[in-house]
Design an enzyme around this catalytic site. Sequence first.
Site, mmCIF file in Angstrom:
data_model
loop_
_atom_site.group_PDB
_atom_site.id
_atom_site.type_symbol
_atom_site.label_atom_id
_atom_site.label_comp_id
_atom_site.label_asym_id
_atom_site.label_seq_id
_atom_site.Cartn_x
_atom_site.Cartn_y
_atom_site.Cartn_z
ATOM 1 N N ASP A 72 118.977 43.814 -16.386
ATOM 2 C CA ASP A 72 117.649 43.208 -16.267
ATOM 3 C C ASP A 72 117.022 43.802 -15.015
ATOM 4 O O ASP A 72 117.244 43.307 -13.919
ATOM 5 C CB ASP A 72 117.769 41.684 -16.155
ATOM 6 C CG ASP A 72 116.415 41.011 -16.017
ATOM 7 O OD1 ASP A 72 115.444 41.508 -16.618
ATOM 8 O OD2 ASP A 72 116.328 40.002 -15.302
ATOM 9 N N GLU B 225 116.474 46.190 -20.365
ATOM 10 C CA GLU B 225 115.285 45.499 -20.867
ATOM 11 C C GLU B 225 114.099 46.452 -20.843
ATOM 12 O O GLU B 225 113.841 47.122 -19.851
ATOM 13 C CB GLU B 225 114.975 44.274 -20.015
ATOM 14 C CG GLU B 225 113.778 43.476 -20.528
ATOM 15 C CD GLU B 225 113.518 42.220 -19.724
ATOM 16 O OE1 GLU B 225 114.140 41.190 -20.017
ATOM 17 O OE2 GLU B 225 112.709 42.287 -18.785
ATOM 18 N N ASP C 3 118.509 35.867 -13.321
ATOM 19 C CA ASP C 3 118.557 37.305 -13.577
ATOM 20 C C ASP C 3 119.899 37.710 -14.188
ATOM 21 O O ASP C 3 119.966 38.588 -15.052
ATOM 22 C CB ASP C 3 118.319 38.081 -12.280
ATOM 23 C CG ASP C 3 117.049 37.651 -11.582
ATOM 24 O OD1 ASP C 3 115.985 38.183 -11.913
ATOM 25 O OD2 ASP C 3 117.133 36.752 -10.716
#
Length: 206
Positions: free
Chosen positions: A7, A76, A149
């Site tokens: 991420d 991502e 996160d």
Amino acid sequence: MRVMGIDPGLTRCGIAVVSGPSAPIPGSIGSAKPGFIAADVLRTHPNKDLEFRLAEINTQLNRWVETYRPEVLVVERVFAQHNVSTVMATAQVAGLAMVAAASRGVPVAQHTPSEVKAAVTGYGDAPKEQIQHMVKRILGLAELPQPADAADALALAICHVWRQGSAVATDTAQQTSAQQRWAAAERAARRTGYRSGRGRLGKKPS
């Protein structure tokens, strides 16, 4: 199979590793249980210059890839936001992750936030709290993965494990359908005196 989820972020970069089936099981989307291996957040101080922060993230990313040796790295997909500087920094970190993987011959995949949320929670606009709870449940963790996160990175990896199973199921169904059509055509040809070896039916699907 080990899947590493990233991420991307400059101040906080979520990173996680989960295990999945060595070979995706056809039709197994949502049923193949991923296993928790590791999760954390890579951090840099916002007061440092950009180049030094990127260097720190790069070092940490490479250390994780070397330590856990993933078979696929999932990042991502970065979308434009109102804060251009934030988007640029996020994209730069995503690029570092891709290079860390590519330099070792590790395949890279990307999934959008909505794809990940839909895969893990069934809802493409799920809040972070719901993602944390679902990740905890899916992986059988004793407590919620913190911070958010790290949970997002875990969700990315879980999403990829499940989507891989779905992709294999689709490919298998298409291959089976082609084989069935060929077999039906061959039976019909035999009834009319033709043989597949004469090229009338085309190449048999493998």
